[in-house]
Motif scaffolding. Structure first.
Motif, PDB file in Angstrom:
ATOM      1  N   LEU B  83       0.834  -1.204   0.000  1.00 39.51           N
ATOM      2  CA  LEU B  83       0.000   0.000   0.000  1.00 39.51           C
ATOM      3  C   LEU B  83       0.871   1.258   0.000  1.00 39.51           C
ATOM      4  O   LEU B  83       0.625   2.186  -0.765  1.00 39.51           O
ATOM      5  N   ARG B  84       1.890   1.242   0.886  1.00 39.46           N
ATOM      6  CA  ARG B  84       2.768   2.415   0.960  1.00 39.46           C
ATOM      7  C   ARG B  84       3.433   2.674  -0.383  1.00 39.46           C
ATOM      8  O   ARG B  84       3.530   3.801  -0.846  1.00 39.46           O
ATOM      9  N   GLN B  85       3.857   1.574  -1.034  1.00 40.03           N
ATOM     10  CA  GLN B  85       4.525   1.738  -2.320  1.00 40.03           C
ATOM     11  C   GLN B  85       3.563   2.287  -3.369  1.00 40.03           C
ATOM     12  O   GLN B  85       3.917   3.139  -4.185  1.00 40.03           O
ATOM     13  N   SER B  86       2.303   1.813  -3.343  1.00 42.36           N
ATOM     14  CA  SER B  86       1.321   2.316  -4.303  1.00 42.36           C
ATOM     15  C   SER B  86       1.103   3.808  -4.123  1.00 42.36           C
ATOM     16  O   SER B  86       1.043   4.554  -5.094  1.00 42.36           O
ATOM     17  N   PHE B  87       0.997   4.234  -2.842  1.00 41.71           N
ATOM     18  CA  PHE B  87       0.779   5.656  -2.594  1.00 41.71           C
ATOM     19  C   PHE B  87       1.957   6.486  -3.080  1.00 41.71           C
ATOM     20  O   PHE B  87       1.761   7.554  -3.650  1.00 41.71           O
ATOM     21  N   ARG B  88       3.152   5.971  -2.891  1.00 39.72           N
ATOM     22  CA  ARG B  88       4.332   6.705  -3.396  1.00 39.72           C
ATOM     23  C   ARG B  88       4.242   6.832  -4.903  1.00 39.72           C
ATOM     24  O   ARG B  88       4.513   7.891  -5.466  1.00 39.72           O
ATOM     25  N   LEU B  90       1.555   6.902  -6.750  1.00 37.77           N
ATOM     26  CA  LEU B  90       0.516   7.884  -7.089  1.00 37.77           C
ATOM     27  C   LEU B  90       1.034   9.304  -6.904  1.00 37.77           C
ATOM     28  O   LEU B  90       0.748  10.184  -7.710  1.00 37.77           O
ATOM     29  N   ARG B  91       1.811   9.507  -5.829  1.00 36.64           N
ATOM     30  CA  ARG B  91       2.319  10.851  -5.553  1.00 36.64           C
ATOM     31  C   ARG B  91       3.332  11.302  -6.600  1.00 36.64           C
ATOM     32  O   ARG B  91       3.441  12.470  -6.929  1.00 36.64           O
ATOM     33  N   ARG B  92       4.061  10.318  -7.140  1.00 36.83           N
ATOM     34  CA  ARG B  92       5.062  10.647  -8.161  1.00 36.83           C
ATOM     35  C   ARG B  92       4.405  11.093  -9.453  1.00 36.83           C
ATOM     36  O   ARG B  92       5.011  11.743 -10.272  1.00 36.83           O
ATOM     37  N   ASN B  93       3.167  10.712  -9.653  1.00 35.61           N
ATOM     38  CA  ASN B  93       2.521  10.927 -10.942  1.00 35.61           C
ATOM     39  C   ASN B  93       1.181  11.634 -10.742  1.00 35.61           C
ATOM     40  O   ASN B  93       0.121  11.066 -10.994  1.00 35.61           O
ATOM     41  N   PRO B  94       1.214  12.930 -10.305  1.00 36.37           N
ATOM     42  CA  PRO B  94      -0.034  13.585  -9.888  1.00 36.37           C
ATOM     43  C   PRO B  94      -1.044  13.738 -11.036  1.00 36.37           C
ATOM     44  O   PRO B  94      -2.246  13.632 -10.802  1.00 36.37           O
ATOM     45  N   GLY B  95      -0.553  13.957 -12.261  1.00 40.28           N
ATOM     46  CA  GLY B  95      -1.459  14.137 -13.406  1.00 40.28           C
ATOM     47  C   GLY B  95      -2.317  12.905 -13.596  1.00 40.28           C
ATOM     48  O   GLY B  95      -3.557  12.985 -13.672  1.00 40.28           O
TER      49      GLY B  95
END
Lengths: 112, 143
Positions: B83-88, B90-95
């Protein structure tokens, strides 16, 4: 004696019962357990740390063993494992089961 | 295995992870040291003993990884890491995250809208008393 190639393959479930067996005599640390298993199986089973540690931790979580830190032979701190009451019962059950399996296998393989 | 023992173990593994990890590290280190002592007793000099012990131990990290895998709560731990990795990600790719959120929102909104119309038009009875029941006999009916 055994061929070097025949030393690694451990039957599924063998390791647990061997660990229980050698710990029934006295508490031991990891390397001690591994050496004692090699000794009592006349060198057939060389337990590598990669399988020993997961097994010990799994058995401790199962409530068969408890561990405590103590002094080893050469004044090294080591984690010693010993059997719990549940562990003793487990050893008795598994010993019976192994006796049944090995006699069944022996009679099956001796049949011409 | 008793439930109490399981709960205690699970709590220790999840809440006191650092202690559990340090203890595992110390245990493997002590294994290596005793192995070195053993090699030196059989006549190896310290550096050779150290080398042989490391070789026989195999990678300490790999052993730790295998112990972590069998731990109670190891699955929870792994799900948390995913989960933590998925959130990271998502944050890397805001568009892309924004686009995805808008798409999901539109999709849900559209389905809700269509269902609301469908329910109001076809499913819900009309707002009359005893709608759908036969008319009582004193009511005038067309013959």
């Amino acid at each position: 004696m055994n061929m070097p190639g025949s030393t690694t393959a451990l039957l599924q479930g063998t390791l647990d019962v061997l660990i229980l067996k050698v710990l029934a005599l006295e508490p031991m640390h990891g390397l001690g357990i591994s050496r004692r298993i090699a000794q009592v199986t006349r060198g057939t089973f060389q337990v590598k740390p990669g399988s020993l540690f997961p097994a010990l931790h799994r058995m401790e979580e199962a409530g068969w063993l408890i561990s405590s830190w103590g002094e080893s032979e050469a004044n090294r701190r080591a984690k010693f494992y010993r059997l719990t009451k549940v562990g003793r019962r487990q050893l008795r059950d598994e010993t019976e089961q192994w006796a049944r399996i090995s006699s069944a296998m022996a009679s099956a393989l001796e049949t011409p | 295995m008793s439930v109490w023992h399981r709960l205690k173990t699970l709590w220790r593994n999840l809440a006191r992870k650092r202690v559990v990890e340090e203890e595992l590290d110390a245990e493997i280190r002590s294994y290596r040291e005793i192995l070195e002592d053993e090699k030196m007793r059989t006549g190896a000099d310290p550096s050779a003993a150290r080398r042989e012990a490391l070789l026989e131990l195999g990678g300490a990290e790999r052993i730790k990884e295998e112990v972590r895998d069998i731990r109670l709560g190891g699955t929870l731990e792994a799900i948390g890491a995913e989960l933590r990795q998925s959130f990271r990600g998502l944050r890397r790719n805001p568009g892309l995250t924004f686009l995805g959120t808008v798409m999901l929102g539109l999709g849900m909104g559209a389905s809700t809208l269509v269902f609301s119309i469908f329910q109001a038009a076809l499913l819900k009875p009309l707002p009359f008393r005893a709608f759908g029941e036969p008319a009582p006999s004193h009511c005038a009916t067309f013959q």
